[in-house]
Scaffold this active site. Structure first.
Site, mmCIF file in Angstrom:
data_model
loop_
_atom_site.group_PDB
_atom_site.id
_atom_site.type_symbol
_atom_site.label_atom_id
_atom_site.label_comp_id
_atom_site.label_asym_id
_atom_site.label_seq_id
_atom_site.Cartn_x
_atom_site.Cartn_y
_atom_site.Cartn_z
ATOM 1 N N GLU A 51 14.779 17.447 -26.087
ATOM 2 C CA GLU A 51 15.618 18.081 -27.114
ATOM 3 C C GLU A 51 14.857 19.137 -27.898
ATOM 4 O O GLU A 51 15.452 20.101 -28.383
ATOM 5 C CB GLU A 51 16.193 17.034 -28.071
ATOM 6 C CG GLU A 51 17.262 16.142 -27.459
ATOM 7 C CD GLU A 51 16.686 14.956 -26.684
ATOM 8 O OE1 GLU A 51 15.440 14.861 -26.578
ATOM 9 O OE2 GLU A 51 17.464 14.131 -26.189
ATOM 10 N N PHE A 113 21.924 0.298 -32.236
ATOM 11 C CA PHE A 113 21.132 0.893 -31.170
ATOM 12 C C PHE A 113 21.188 2.422 -31.284
ATOM 13 O O PHE A 113 22.263 2.998 -31.413
ATOM 14 C CB PHE A 113 21.657 0.444 -29.795
ATOM 15 C CG PHE A 113 20.928 1.108 -28.662
ATOM 16 C CD1 PHE A 113 19.565 0.885 -28.476
ATOM 17 C CD2 PHE A 113 21.585 1.967 -27.805
ATOM 18 C CE1 PHE A 113 18.880 1.511 -27.448
ATOM 19 C CE2 PHE A 113 20.896 2.601 -26.773
ATOM 20 C CZ PHE A 113 19.544 2.375 -26.587
ATOM 21 N N GLN A 114 20.033 3.036 -31.251
ATOM 22 C CA GLN A 114 19.878 4.492 -31.359
ATOM 23 C C GLN A 114 20.491 5.066 -32.636
ATOM 24 O O GLN A 114 21.012 6.177 -32.644
ATOM 25 C CB GLN A 114 20.442 5.196 -30.122
ATOM 26 C CG GLN A 114 19.597 4.901 -28.889
ATOM 27 C CD GLN A 114 19.876 5.806 -27.724
ATOM 28 O OE1 GLN A 114 20.994 6.251 -27.526
ATOM 29 N NE2 GLN A 114 18.848 6.070 -26.924
ATOM 30 N N LYS A 163 30.453 8.497 -32.919
ATOM 31 C CA LYS A 163 31.102 8.403 -31.604
ATOM 32 C C LYS A 163 32.601 8.095 -31.717
ATOM 33 O O LYS A 163 33.414 8.631 -30.960
ATOM 34 C CB LYS A 163 30.404 7.313 -30.783
ATOM 35 C CG LYS A 163 30.863 7.271 -29.339
ATOM 36 C CD LYS A 163 29.982 6.371 -28.485
ATOM 37 C CE LYS A 163 30.433 6.417 -27.024
ATOM 38 N NZ LYS A 163 29.549 5.613 -26.146
ATOM 39 N N MET A 479 -7.473 29.106 -31.382
ATOM 40 C CA MET A 479 -7.455 29.492 -32.791
ATOM 41 C C MET A 479 -8.193 28.467 -33.642
ATOM 42 O O MET A 479 -8.918 28.822 -34.576
ATOM 43 C CB MET A 479 -6.008 29.660 -33.273
ATOM 44 C CG MET A 479 -5.891 30.214 -34.671
ATOM 45 S SD MET A 479 -6.723 31.790 -34.856
ATOM 46 C CE MET A 479 -5.385 32.936 -34.579
HETATM 47 C C1 LIG Z 1 2.660 21.595 -32.949
HETATM 48 C C2 LIG Z 1 1.381 22.140 -33.466
HETATM 49 N N1 LIG Z 1 0.281 21.345 -33.493
HETATM 50 C C3 LIG Z 1 -0.891 21.846 -33.935
HETATM 51 C C4 LIG Z 1 -0.995 23.139 -34.369
HETATM 52 C C5 LIG Z 1 -2.317 23.689 -34.885
HETATM 53 N N2 LIG Z 1 -2.784 24.788 -34.028
HETATM 54 C C6 LIG Z 1 -2.593 26.082 -34.358
HETATM 55 S S1 LIG Z 1 -3.138 27.150 -33.160
HETATM 56 C C7 LIG Z 1 -3.675 25.870 -32.222
HETATM 57 C C8 LIG Z 1 -4.326 26.142 -30.904
HETATM 58 C C9 LIG Z 1 -3.410 26.712 -29.913
HETATM 59 O O1 LIG Z 1 -4.038 26.668 -28.669
HETATM 60 P P1 LIG Z 1 -3.551 27.562 -27.482
HETATM 61 O O2 LIG Z 1 -2.120 27.356 -27.230
HETATM 62 O O3 LIG Z 1 -4.456 27.336 -26.324
HETATM 63 O O4 LIG Z 1 -3.695 29.031 -28.048
HETATM 64 P P2 LIG Z 1 -5.016 29.910 -28.288
HETATM 65 O O5 LIG Z 1 -5.320 29.878 -29.736
HETATM 66 O O6 LIG Z 1 -6.108 29.336 -27.460
HETATM 67 O O7 LIG Z 1 -4.616 31.285 -27.846
HETATM 68 C C10 LIG Z 1 -3.437 24.645 -32.844
HETATM 69 C C11 LIG Z 1 -3.825 23.322 -32.278
HETATM 70 C C12 LIG Z 1 0.187 23.908 -34.344
HETATM 71 N N3 LIG Z 1 0.219 25.181 -34.789
HETATM 72 N N4 LIG Z 1 1.346 23.398 -33.867
#
Ligand SMILES: Cc1ncc(C[n+]2csc(CCOP(=O)(O)OP(=O)(O)O)c2C)c(N)n1
Ligand SMILES: [Mg+2]
Lengths: 572, 168
Positions: A51, A113-114, A163, A479
């Site tokens: 979802e 349920f759910q 429902k 990042m």
């Molecule tokens: C759902 C979620 N969990 C954690 C983060 C924290 N976060 C921000 S950027 C990042 C790394 C992203 O890694 P990647 O997709 O490999 O991108 P890159 O920075 O390597 O280009 C994380 C863990 C987030 N923004 N969203």
């Protein structure tokens, strides 16, 4: 005599009435009755594999088309899986309607349920939400939900339907007049304020037009360009506003903020007047607010009065629709200032040009070194002539895509700005492609992000939605790794992904997509060409990228925009 | 600094939850909140007493809720404010007379008498209620319930309207 319909049939009929052509969803027990009349409806149902995917697809569709995106889920876990996309759409003002099934009315509150308290859970992450309590109100509730999602400041609206209500019957009636005494979004700006704004602009020596995502939502890009030219004002476009004015336009300064370019950041910082339209002084734009744009007066145009004065006091507040107010500004400026000379802005424009010369966005691609992501983005731009919808995940790849792609049109840049939701790109790209089947939709995703929602590749393959996805494999949560490198003494904690697992090519193939890989700079262009030539199936292209590369410029979190960090050497 | 706002909302299920959720989410402090029906059955009115300096944002965020019809910040000098409370105090037989005399001064009604306590109902200006509580503390308060404030702007137009009528 009125036709008798079940609640489920009335729901589908009301969706048709609202102009819906596609919904993204996953069925289940509580929403089951609604899935039967879908079979007889011209509305297309795209079966997502999760979802969250359905929610982001609805958002990608809305971003690309400007129409309201629709997602459907069952009660309990189906509804809770929608919460991330709802909050995402809320932060970025994306018009989305979510329809959720709920346990039968008399089971509510019994831990059935759910059962989940979807209404309560979704309240803080929607513009408005409903729990339908009577079947005869269903057509009107659906009409209201679309009205709320798509007007004023757009946003997500959830309709939770028990429902038994889907199974009850009513004589069908067309939705009546919308009756919302507490909801009257302003469209036209107050003429006195518009006049005050024009006078302020006319006196300004160092104006900057600070354009936010509201410009794109309001379909105000044309008006923005016209006004910027008429008033002779340079324009910065925030992460949500990329494409609001062509990047090739002489007045376009590009993106400000944490990873913005030096000129856009510094222009705001030194400005004497920020003409803010559809933007909200997000902390990623302002850095430390107390030192942000200290000499600037502020004109703030927003359809949401609560944004005005929330972060930064406005000297001239204007509540209204971005496009309408821009058109008022254009007209007022033409009539009011006919013949009077604007102040000499030559020094300001030459200062801006000097900054652009001194501090352009740069990178270096060593032909024998690892692939730089900026190089991939530039080559893709060259090969497509920039004629594509770009969708991004969240991280370094997102910032590079925003920095290095020259955007020429609105609605060609789709990303998760406010919430920063990893996993956004794949499903949002699918939604965008469904809405704009004739456009090339290319997601630029991170390896970490990709792993969060890659199951939706199956949706793309099975439903015939030929998106293209670049996986920028820097073998890390790049990042986060960059912050650990810069601010935690290179102590890397939980950021390493591997360069070989998953095997992205095999994964793509297992999901019914074409899988391609480029490992060296020389392979980038031929691999992109191959990807662009395949239009009957989704394509995943893995680029083995430099894990050490970092995004600059950078304003460290909470830092002042006076100190733009141009490279690691500036931090020592 | 405390501010009193009167919020007219559509009388719909969950509207109180929407308002309190917004306050919680935005980090605004509620001092007291009362809600009840109005002269129009489609509308309810809330009186919210809030702490803190973010009045402009509070009003705007209230307006942003779809079911909010009108928000008015009430000027204390032009507002009638009322609150009601029930307060139970220790009352040994020896001090009862003295206690009842004190209560008389505040027009406090005796609503319950126990073996060693008396319970008063007091209604009036919030400040008068506080004065009464101060006084009762010397006897020992064992239980206290307050309704929260209700408030209404004074009808300042009345006099001018009347005089206009008279001259017409
Ligand atoms: C759902 C979620 N969990 C954690 C983060 C924290 N976060 C921000 S950027 C990042 C790394 C992203 O890694 P990647 O997709 O490999 O991108 P890159 O920075 O390597 O280009 C994380 C863990 C987030 N923004 N969203
Ligand atoms: Mg990565």
């Amino acid at each position: 005599m009125a036709e008798t319909l079940t609640g489920a049939q009335a729901l589908i009929r009301a969706l048709e009435h609202a102009g819906v052509d596609v919904v993204f969803g996953v069925p289940g027990g509580a929403i089951l009755p609604a899935y039967d009349p879908i079979l007889d409806s011209p509305i297309r149902h795209v079966l997502a594999r999760h979802e969250q995917g359905a929610g982001h697809m609805a958002s990608g569709y809305a971003h690309a088309t400007g129409k309201v995106g629709v997602c459907v889920a069952t009660s309990g876990p189906g509804a809770t899986n929608l919460i991330t996309p709802l909050q995402d759409a809320y932060m970025d003002s994306v018009p989305v309607v979510a329809i959720t099934g709920q346990v039968a009315t008399k089971a509510i509150g019994m831990d059935a349920f759910q059962e989940a308290h979807t209404w309560g859970i979704s309240m803080p992450c929607t513009k408005h939400n409903y729990l339908v309590t009577r079947v005869d109100e269903l057509p009107d509730v659906i009409a209201e939900a679309f009205h709320l999602a798509g007007t004023g400041r757009p946003g997500p609206v959830l309709v939770d339907i028990p429902k038994d209500i889907l199974n009850a019957t009513i004589p069908w009636h067309r939705p009546g007049e919308i009756d919302l005494p507490g909801y009257k979004p302003s469209v036209k700006g107050h003429p006195k304020q518009v006049k005050a704004a024009v006078e302020l602009i006319h006196r300004s020596r160092r104006p900057v037009l600070y354009a936010g995502g509201g410009i794109i939502k309001a379909g105000a890009s044309e008006a923005l360009r016209h006004f910027a030219e008429q008033a002779n004002v340079p324009v910065v476009t925030t992460l949500m506003a990329r494409g609001a004015i062509p990047d090739s336009h002489p007045l376009a300064l590009g993106m400000p903020g944490m990873h913005g370019n030096y000129t856009a950041i510094t222009a705001m910082q030194r400005s004497d007047l920020l003409i803010t339209i559809g933007a909200r002084f997000d902390d990623r734009v302002t850095g430390d607010v107390t030192t942000f744009a200290p000499d600037a007066q502020v004109i703030h145009v927003d359809v949401d009065p609560a944004e005005i004065g929330k972060v930064r006091e406005a000297n001239v507040p204007i509540v209204g629709d971005a496009r309408t107010v821009l058109e008022q500004l254009i007209e007022t400026m033409a009539s009011l200032l006919d013949g009077t000379e604007p102040p000499d802005r030559e020094p300001w424009f030459s200062q801006l040009a000097a900054w652009q010369q001194e501090h352009p966005l740069t990178y270096h691609q060593d032909p024998d070194g690892p692939i730089q992501q900026q190089y991939v983005i530039e080559q893709l731009h060259r090969l497509t002539g920039g004629d594509a919808i770009i969708v991004a995940g969240v991280g370094q790849h997102q910032m590079w895509a925003s920095q290095f792609w020259g955007f020429e049109r609105p609605r060609t840049w789709i990303n998760s700005g406010g919430l920063g939701t990893m996993g956004y790109a794949v499903p949002a790209a699918i939604g965008a492609k469904v809405g704009m089947p004739d456009e090339t939709v290319f997601a630029i995703d991170g390896d970490g992000c990709f792993q969060m929602t890659s199951q939706e590749l199956i949706t793309a393959a099975i439903d015939g939605i030929p998106v293209k996805i670049a996986v920028m494999n820097n073998t890390s949560l790049g990042m986060v790794r960059q912050w650990q490198k810069l601010f935690y003494g290179e102590r890397y904690s939980a950021v390493d992904l591997t360069d070989h697992t998953p095997d992205y090519v095999k994964l793509a193939e297992a999901m019914g997509c074409v899988g391609l890989r480029a490992e060296t700079p020389a392979e980038v262009v031929p691999t992109l060409e191959k990807a662009l030539a395949i239009n009957d199936r989704p394509v995943v292209v893995e680029f083995k990228c430099d894990p050490e590369a970092m995004v600059f410029p950078m304003i460290p979190a909470g830092g002042s925009n006076d100190h733009v960090v141009l490279g690691p050497e500036d931090l020592t | 600094m405390k501010h009193v706002i009167s919020v007219t909302v559509e009388n719909k299920p969950g509207v109180l939850a929407r308002i309190s959720s917004m306050f919680a989410r935005r980090g605004f402090n509620i001092h007291s909140l009362t809600v009840g029906p109005t002269e129009d059955p489609r509308l309810s009115r809330m009186t919210v007493v809030v702490d803190g300096p973010e009045m402009e944002q509070i009003v705007k965020q209230l307006y942003k809720l779809v079911h909010t019809v009108k928000v008015t910040e009430l000027d204390p000098t032009e507002t009638v404010e009322r609150e009601i409370m029930l307060v139970r105090v220790n009352a040994e037989a020896a001090r009862r007379g003295e206690l009842l005399d004190a209560a008389n001064l505040f027009a406090a009604k005796v609503v319950d008498v126990g073996a060693s306590t008396v319970t008063f109902e007091v209604a009036g200006e919030p400040s008068a209620l506080n004065d009464f509580l101060e006084l009762m503390r010397t006897y020992g308060i064992t239980s206290l319930v307050k309704s929260g404030r209700i408030a209404m702007a004074k009808d300042l137009k009345t006099t001018t309207k009347r005089s206009r009528l008279r001259t017409a």
